[in-house]
Write an enzyme that holds these catalytic residues in place. Structure first.
Site: not given
Ligand SMILES: Cc1cc2nc3c(=O)[nH]c(=O)nc-3n(C[C@H](O)[C@H](O)[C@H](O)COP(=O)(O)O)c2cc1C
Length: 386
Positions: A314, A160, A337, A259, A283, A132, A286
């Site tokens: 996701d 992303t 995630g 994404k 995300h 990614q 987030r």
């Molecule tokens: C600690 C953490 C770090 C993340 N870092 C990235 C990242 O570097 N790149 C990205 O595309 N998404 C990132 N995400 C988002 C996840 O890829 C994903 O979209 C999300 O966590 C899915 O939801 P869930 O945690 O409820 O399963 C991050 C999520 C978390 C919890």
């Protein structure tokens, strides 16, 4: 975590509770939290409650399988591990642990571009891992990064695109987490009061591999996590547009997945630009707080795309039944995630393997209870709006 303790983990949420005890508070808060009021984080979970199953019975489901085909590959289950930044700070060699577990379990794992282990080292252990990227702002840096990912042997690139600006993660600040990490008294106290993490992950990492750096944001090594330059690594991204995506499509030969899609028009534009798939995602709540749950836009995206490219999704998936609902509503594949990162933190490789096994067995059991033998057969006839 011992084998006996791992056996006490009965569902994915159990790993969260174990990780809450195991990790220093700022690190747990970084994983668990989302932006501003956590509205999207809640939406993601609540969305599943809007749908209920309508099971079929007496259909001889003895030969059922969770096997799923995607991009010409067959996976053991219709779910994979979402990309998560700085995983190697949460679990010793976190990215490698997640990639290795996914390889053993026969599911895809997406390595984050905000990671602390060189992409080449992860590809060497698990060559089918996906990569990614967060796009660097400047075209020549984009090209160089794409070329590095290709040279490392990755065949699937996930871009992303929901990070035009850094999110307001005030919750991280409240929990004591910052980038760069600021060593101080309170962090020292967290280290002392969480000795298994301090010795088993933090000191072990520093002793064997030195202070972690952002390794994969660009073609060259980035800043160490304690450096005041670290924000430079995140760079400005608010000028990025579809033109950049088209440029990448021309340069990248492998599968290209976008994404962070929510709007059906954007899904269509990604397909027009030559993407091989989209991940509907907010995300994990987030980025823009208050964004809808991906599950709630899934059907519209599906209608717009008309099967042009696979739809991945996701956000908040914690149970086999959650996965079944998304598949019934038209998703082709699901990513999970946080739970897998918690599992890596508390149980390493065995922890992640156990977590994958739990989710897969829920799915397998619930397929029987729903009356289906194949993932592809799931459809809207299996669910109703509550
Ligand atoms: C600690 C953490 C770090 C993340 N870092 C990235 C990242 O570097 N790149 C990205 O595309 N998404 C990132 N995400 C988002 C996840 O890829 C994903 O979209 C999300 O966590 C899915 O939801 P869930 O945690 O409820 O399963 C991050 C999520 C978390 C919890």
């Amino acid at each position: 975590m011992s084998v006996r303790n791992l056996a006490n983990m009965l569902c994915l949420d159990d790993f969260e509770e174990a990780a809450r005890r195991h990790l220093p508070k700022p690190l747990f808060g970084y994983i668990a939290g989302a932006s501003e009021t956590n509205a999207s984080l809640r939406h993601n979970r609540e969305a599943f409650d809007a749908y209920a199953f309508v099971p079929r019975v007496l259909r001889d489901v003895s030969s059922r399988s969770t096997g799923t085909e995607l991009f010409g590959e067959t996976f053991e289950a219709p779910f994979g591990i979402a990309p998560m930044g700085i995983s190697a700070l949460m679990a010793y060699r976190g990215d490698i642990v997640l990639a290795e577990a996914a390889k053993q379990a026969g599911i895809p794992m997406i390595m984050s571009g905000s990671s602390l282990i060189r992409m080449e080292d992860v590809a060497a252990v698990a060559p089918r891992t996906w990569f990614q990227a967060y796009l660097p702002g400047e075209p020549d840096r984009i090209d160089a990064l794409i070329d590095r990912v290709a040279a490392a042997g990755f065949r699937t690139l996930v871009l992303t695109v929901d990070t035009a600006a850094l999110a307001n993660r005030e919750n991280n600040i409240r929990a004591g987490f910052s980038t760069p990490l600021r060593p101080g008294l309170s962090l020292a106290w967290q280290g002392i009061s969480h000795p298994r993490w301090t010795v088993g992950t933090f000191l072990r990492t520093i002793a064997r591999h030195g202070i972690p750096h952002f390794e994969n944001s660009y073609a060259t090594r980035g800043a160490p996590i304690i450096s005041s330059n670290v924000m430079r690594d995140f760079g400005r991204k608010d000028h990025l547009s579809w033109v950049h995506l088209e440029r990448i499509r021309q340069r990248w030969q492998g599968n290209l997945i976008v994404k962070g899609i929510m709007h059906p028009d954007d899904a269509a534009m990604a397909a027009d630009a030559g993407a091989n798939g989209v991940i509907i995602s907010n995300h994990g709540g987030r980025q823009l707080d208050g964004t809808a749950a991906p599950l709630h836009v899934l059907q519209q995206v599906r209608e717009r795309l008309q099967g042009r490219v696979p739809i991945l999704i996701d956000g908040g998936f914690r149970r086999g039944s959650d996965v079944l609902k998304a598949l019934a509503l038209g998703a082709d594949f699901v990513f999970v995630g946080r739970p897998f990162l918690y599992a890596a933190a508390v149980g390493g490789l065995a922890g992640v393997v156990r977590a994958v096994e739990l989710l897969k067995s829920e799915l397998h059991r619930n397929m029987a209870l729903l009356g289906e033998t194949e993932i592809e057969s799931l459809g809207t006839t299996h669910i109703t709006r509550k």
